[in-house]
Design an enzyme around this catalytic site. Structure first.
Site, PDB file in Angstrom:
ATOM      1  CE1 TYR A  80       0.261  19.551  39.519  1.00 51.82           C
ATOM      2  CE2 TYR A  80      -1.769  18.770  38.481  1.00 51.82           C
ATOM      3  CZ  TYR A  80      -1.012  19.801  39.007  1.00 51.82           C
ATOM      4  OH  TYR A  80      -1.515  21.066  39.034  1.00 51.82           O
ATOM      5  CD  GLU A 128       0.133  22.193  41.900  1.00 45.18           C
ATOM      6  OE1 GLU A 128      -0.106  22.556  40.732  1.00 45.18           O
ATOM      7  OE2 GLU A 128       1.139  22.570  42.529  1.00 45.18           O
TER       8      GLU A 128
END
Ligand code: GDP
Ligand code: MN
Length: 384
Positions: A101, A188
């Protein structure tokens, strides 16, 4: 403004972040022909502005164009977290050895951008934050920007292979440019995937653009999806009104953000629920008032609970009360209201405003407190 994944990936690609080729489809036929042109296994992904599409059945691998057709048909029939899927991204699929992530967000508390990285990627990051917060690495970025040794240092402990450290660091430096030059409040990548061959890729992309920077990004206009904007939100944007739809039933038309907040607080204080935040701004323009009323009444019924009462709270300074009164009168002549209207106005040209309203059979108070209580009372009568 939230970007769809395919748009966010376009933005990423512009800055050199590795993403796999793909195109968006609105029909299963289109999905099939895109799959044909890409060749090999593709991934079909619902383009809706929510996370967890994978879990909701909105992400499927297809080995053949016919399979792409079938999956696209199924996904286009889905509603994910209340949002109907109108388009799918058909992209070349990757083999995945590992999922990480990586994101950059605006850290309002520290007033700095914040990098968040976790080797537990692919899953819901909120879940990781809840169950294993130590697995999320957080680094504020100073305003001078991100240096390449800092990017490398962040990944060093998480990759055995220095080549992969380099690839991940390169992606982070580019993501920084996306965030900073692109005026994002969030950029993101989840998952940041590593293939079995050791290539690091952005397999998903989420971007929130900071609307305050819209004036310096002409290209943003092409990204705005009319389907994602309610009619009220669009009209507000076009007329330069600050508007946020809320769940209550007291429509509020106010000049100035501070007064709007105070009005909403007072509505709550007296047991009401504001239907919206709406700031008509400092300028005196009857058209803005007309638009405001259109937004508040037109949205009702289509989104959430209908409005049961409307409150004008105007503190005339630069905003002239008579202009607001003209706007109200003009608007009521065009389309009469079916719910009670309470007007509070005080300040510049208050007397003229009062006269204009009186000529049309309308009254106004100068007291905010009284006006708020009155509109709530009248709204309750409507309900009863
Ligand atoms: P989200 O659930 O809305 O975050 O959608 P994602 O794009 O992150 O996809 C969810 C999951 O689907 C990912 O974490 C991957 O495990 C998987 N996935 C997405 N793209 C691919 C792909 O190209 N190949 C493979 N094998 N899996 C993929
Ligand atoms: Mn994802």
């Amino acid at each position: 403004m939230n970007l769809q994944e395919y748009q966010a990936k376009e933005l990423f690609a512009r800055f050199g972040i590795p993403v796999l080729p793909g195109q968006v489809a609105r029909t299963p036929e289109e999905a099939r022909s895109i799959a044909e042109s890409i060749g090999g296994t593709v991934v079909i992904k619902a383009q809706v502005l929510v996370g967890g599409r994978g879990k909701a059945g909105g992400v499927k691998l297809a080995r053949t164009p016919d399979e792409a057709f079938d999956h696209a048909r199924d996904i286009l029939a889905l509603t994910i977290k209340g949002l109907p899927v109108r388009q799918v991204l058909v992209a070349q699929a990757a083999d995945i050895a590992r999922e990480l992530y990586l994101s950059i967000v605006l850290d309002r508390a520290r007033k700095l951008p914040l990098i968040m990285m976790s080797s537990e990627g692919g899953v819901d990051i909120e879940e990781v934050a809840r169950t294993a917060p130590e697995k999320i690495v957080r680094r504020n970025v100073p305003l001078r920007g991100l240096r390449s040794y800092e990017a490398r240092a962040l990944f060093q402990p998480h990759f055995a292979d220095p080549g992969q450290v380099g690839q991940a660091a390169d992606i982070l430096l580019k993501l920084w440019r996306v965030f900073w030059e692109g005026d994002c409040s969030l950029a993101e990548i989840n998952p940041l995937a590593v293939t079995p061959e050791g290539k690091v890729l952005a397999l998903d992309a989420k971007v929130i653009l900071d609307d305050n920077a819209e004036f310096r990004h002409r290209e943003w206009d092409t990204w705005r999806d009319p389907d994602d904007e309610t009619p009220g939100a669009r009209l507000a944007r076009e007329r330069g009104l600050s508007y946020v739809k809320l769940d209550g039933d007291i429509g509020c038309v106010v000049n100035g953000a501070g007064l709007a907040m105070a009005t909403m607080d007072l509505v709550k204080h007296y047991g009401g629920e504001p239907a919206n935040f709406l700031d008509i701004g400092g300028s005196s323009n009857p058209d803005k008032v007309t638009a405001a009323l259109k937004i508040i009444t037109g949205d009702a019924g289509r989104e959430g609970a209908p409005v049961r009462g409307i409150l004008f709270n105007i503190f005339g300074g630069i905003t002239r009360c008579d202009d607001v009164a003209k706007g109200i009168v003009q608007s009521l002549e065009q389309s009469p209201l079916s719910v009670p209207l309470v007007i509070r106005l005080t300040g510049t040209n208050e007397d003229i405003a009062r006269q204009i309203l009186a000529d049309h059979g309308l009254g106004a108070t100068t007291q905010m407190d009284e006006a708020v209580r009155m509109v709530i009372e009248k709204a309750q009568e409507v309900t009863a």
